[in-house]
Write an enzyme that holds these catalytic residues in place. Sequence first.
Site: not given
Ligand code: PLP
Length: 383
Positions: A73-74, A151, A179, A200-201, A237, A328
């Site tokens: 996501g980041t 989140n 989320q 995906a996680h 890759t 995070c």
């Molecule tokens: N955006 C939201 C709303 C999230 O909750 C998170 C992870 O906690 C992220 C982005 C970041 O995703 P990733 O852990 O896959 O980088």
Amino acid sequence: MTIRRVYLDNAASTPMDPEVLQYMIPVLRESFGNPSSVHDHGRRLRAVIEKSRKEIAQLIGAAPAEIFFTSGGTEADNMAIKGCAAIGIEHFISTRIEHHAVTHPLEELEQAGKQVTWLPVDEEGRPDLDALRAALENGPRAMVCLMHANNELGTLLDLSGIADICAEYDAIVHSDTVQSMANVRYNVSAMPVHFLTASAHKFYGPKGVGFLYMRSGTKVPSMICGGSQERNMRAGTENVASIAAMAFALKKCYGSFIEKGKKLLDLKNYMWEGLQARIPGIAINGPTDFSRAIPTVLNVAFPGGDTDSMLLFNLDINGISASGGSACTSGSVKGSHVLSGIGLDPARAANSVRFSFGVQNTHDEIDYVLEKISGFIKVPAPK
Ligand code: PLP
């Protein structure tokens, strides 16, 4: 003595679905070629990637060419935001309660001289839509970055309504849907959004893989330069087994959407009712009307003088994993930027814990958590 372990931090990361893991293992074991190679070993892997792209696209109503695989996501949020800055967007509109994967790139752009309008939000974390209109009217063509589900609070925005407002002003719409991706049925063909992000996680797949949906016609440059993977959008890759597992995991979520949603909402209601019955004065941070939130997140403020680090410590020694803010930021001494962003007074924010549910959780686990909490929480004497 073995301590019982209960995991209520599914918004930080979900456990991998055993079927998803089973699906992933043969790809890891047998597919050792490089998907960019033109020989048979490479072509097989290329086919796995393209099949996954097609499956994800179909699920959310997109075209396969609109899906770009990322490390999560980041990266997808950064790609959208920094990419728009690189094509000359000068004005960004967002809120202070977005995930740091959004606020930090925006702050970086602000420091570099771009205009960033931070919209006010209400106590449930909803942006002021009059302020959004005013910002869209008064600046150059903007990119609007508003997460679909928060989140920490679970608050779900009316993304369609927001996208319609943005369309009136020809603004670019980016929504962090990390989320919500497995909790909301998306159809991007019926919603004027330009970028969505997923990881995906958060839906029972592996960590370190995600995707960016980018509407066709919205071209941004690559952030990572090198090979021509992902149609020159993301060099390197591909993480083939994880991409395949992500597509499988999302397909599974979409396949049992209603039952999963009901189960999660039942767990959330069960936990909330149990907490209210045992702890007078406990309160919800975020929507009290659960239909206005995702069913996975319950953020509560405990009464009394325990700080969240004390509460989390007590939960942890009893085998219960939950979170004081976003995963995070946990471990950092700074309080939650989301709780302060919705105007929570610092004492209440410091007594808050986020419980987040997954489909593997049970009533029995919640009974255990409630019993343990009742044992260590200090309920203030009535005045
Ligand atoms: N955006 C939201 C709303 C999230 O909750 C998170 C992870 O906690 C992220 C982005 C970041 O995703 P990733 O852990 O896959 O980088």
